[in-house]
Design a protein around this motif. Sequence first.
Motif, PDB file in Angstrom:
ATOM      1  N   VAL A 137      41.548  46.911  36.146  1.00 11.20           N
ATOM      2  CA  VAL A 137      41.878  45.564  36.586  1.00 11.20           C
ATOM      3  C   VAL A 137      42.762  44.937  35.511  1.00 11.20           C
ATOM      4  O   VAL A 137      42.377  44.863  34.345  1.00 11.20           O
ATOM      5  N   LEU A 146      45.972  44.278  41.137  1.00 12.71           N
ATOM      6  CA  LEU A 146      45.031  44.106  42.248  1.00 12.71           C
ATOM      7  C   LEU A 146      45.610  44.630  43.557  1.00 12.71           C
ATOM      8  O   LEU A 146      44.901  45.249  44.355  1.00 12.71           O
ATOM      9  N   ASP A 150      43.960  47.552  45.819  1.00  9.72           N
ATOM     10  CA  ASP A 150      43.662  47.360  47.242  1.00  9.72           C
ATOM     11  C   ASP A 150      44.320  48.442  48.095  1.00  9.72           C
ATOM     12  O   ASP A 150      43.723  48.914  49.074  1.00  9.72           O
ATOM     13  N   TYR A 175      35.492  49.697  42.463  1.00 11.66           N
ATOM     14  CA  TYR A 175      36.251  48.518  42.907  1.00 11.66           C
ATOM     15  C   TYR A 175      36.175  48.441  44.425  1.00 11.66           C
ATOM     16  O   TYR A 175      36.588  49.374  45.124  1.00 11.66           O
ATOM     17  N   GLY A 177      37.199  45.457  46.109  1.00 11.55           N
ATOM     18  CA  GLY A 177      37.999  44.301  46.511  1.00 11.55           C
ATOM     19  C   GLY A 177      37.935  43.196  45.474  1.00 11.55           C
ATOM     20  O   GLY A 177      36.948  43.059  44.737  1.00 11.55           O
ATOM     21  N   SER A 178      38.996  42.395  45.419  1.00 16.96           N
ATOM     22  CA  SER A 178      39.087  41.364  44.386  1.00 16.96           C
ATOM     23  C   SER A 178      38.032  40.270  44.540  1.00 16.96           C
ATOM     24  O   SER A 178      37.652  39.623  43.560  1.00 16.96           O
ATOM     25  N   ARG A 179      37.541  40.066  45.757  1.00 19.41           N
ATOM     26  CA  ARG A 179      36.529  39.015  45.967  1.00 19.41           C
ATOM     27  C   ARG A 179      35.204  39.366  45.298  1.00 19.41           C
ATOM     28  O   ARG A 179      34.372  38.480  45.075  1.00 19.41           O
ATOM     29  N   LEU A 181      34.964  40.727  42.315  1.00 21.89           N
ATOM     30  CA  LEU A 181      35.133  40.779  40.865  1.00 21.89           C
ATOM     31  C   LEU A 181      34.539  39.532  40.227  1.00 21.89           C
ATOM     32  O   LEU A 181      34.569  38.446  40.814  1.00 21.89           O
ATOM     33  N   ASP A 183      34.595  37.188  36.602  1.00 20.86           N
ATOM     34  CA  ASP A 183      35.257  36.965  35.322  1.00 20.86           C
ATOM     35  C   ASP A 183      34.289  37.243  34.185  1.00 20.86           C
ATOM     36  O   ASP A 183      33.089  36.945  34.275  1.00 20.86           O
ATOM     37  N   SER A 195      38.296  41.427  34.407  1.00 20.55           N
ATOM     38  CA  SER A 195      37.232  41.142  35.374  1.00 20.55           C
ATOM     39  C   SER A 195      36.553  42.442  35.770  1.00 20.55           C
ATOM     40  O   SER A 195      37.177  43.507  35.754  1.00 20.55           O
TER      41      SER A 195
END
Length: 284
Positions: A137, A146, A150, A175, A177-179, A181, A183, A195
């Motif tokens: 990331v 990102l 994806d 991983y 998906g970014s949702r 992740l 911080d 992240s």
Amino acid sequence: MGTIETAVEEQKGRMRKQAIAKRRTVNEAERAKAGERLAAATTQALRWFVTEPATTPATNPMANPFAKPTTGRTAKLPTTPITEASEGAIPNSAETTPQKQTEAAANNAAAINRDNEQPEQMRTISLSAGDTIAAYVSMGTEVPTLGLLDALVEHGLRVLVPRLGRGRDIGWSEYLGSRLLRDMPRTSRGGLRPSEPESEALGPDAIANAKIALIPAFAIDLDGTRLGRGGGWYDQALGCLPADALKIGVCWDWELIDGHDAVPREPHDIPVDAVLTPERIVWF
């Protein structure tokens, strides 16, 4: 630490500072565009990953950016002009003059024609749904990854990214998906941390069957020597990869140095097989 080792670390430190200073001149719109190009290149390459066996000659080697030439020829993304390097670094295509870009495009077309006339044996990675890719990331001034992550997930690949522990502890998480992740707080020295997924923490052997590893870099020279974030985390982690895994460094285009022995190299450093930038992929 001896005198030589200290000098090497100091040189690496200076190179990192110079790289960060230049990266900070890239505005957010340019950074976002670079991330989109990186994702597009990945999507393009994945169209060839699954179907071509290792012994099949490619009718157009330039069409598959992730197909490794066995002859050591440099493969570049078709949309990027091939230019002559100067002043110790391969220039960003955006910094070349229109005349140079026209000449480079003609040279590129001639190279593609030669490849079509004399197809060569290409090494192509065969991927199936569920195969593992070690990636990361992005953070701070790095090229955004990102979109790339994806794209890999959308093609059914299992993408693992670092799960940092204390010091050099090696860990990975999938991983999804970014949702998903979260911080992470800064390190004890105030440094950034990428992240991390909320998924299960996995050990070093999670990448033991990885087909490809994507690795961040501040600079990479023509020997494949990579200037990393410091600390040796990736060099230690890459030792867990299978011997035939492709190691691909990811950086800004201007951070690919057109020269040998340009990045200080230490015994523990593991060279990469290729460099991926928002503009092209170059094989060593």
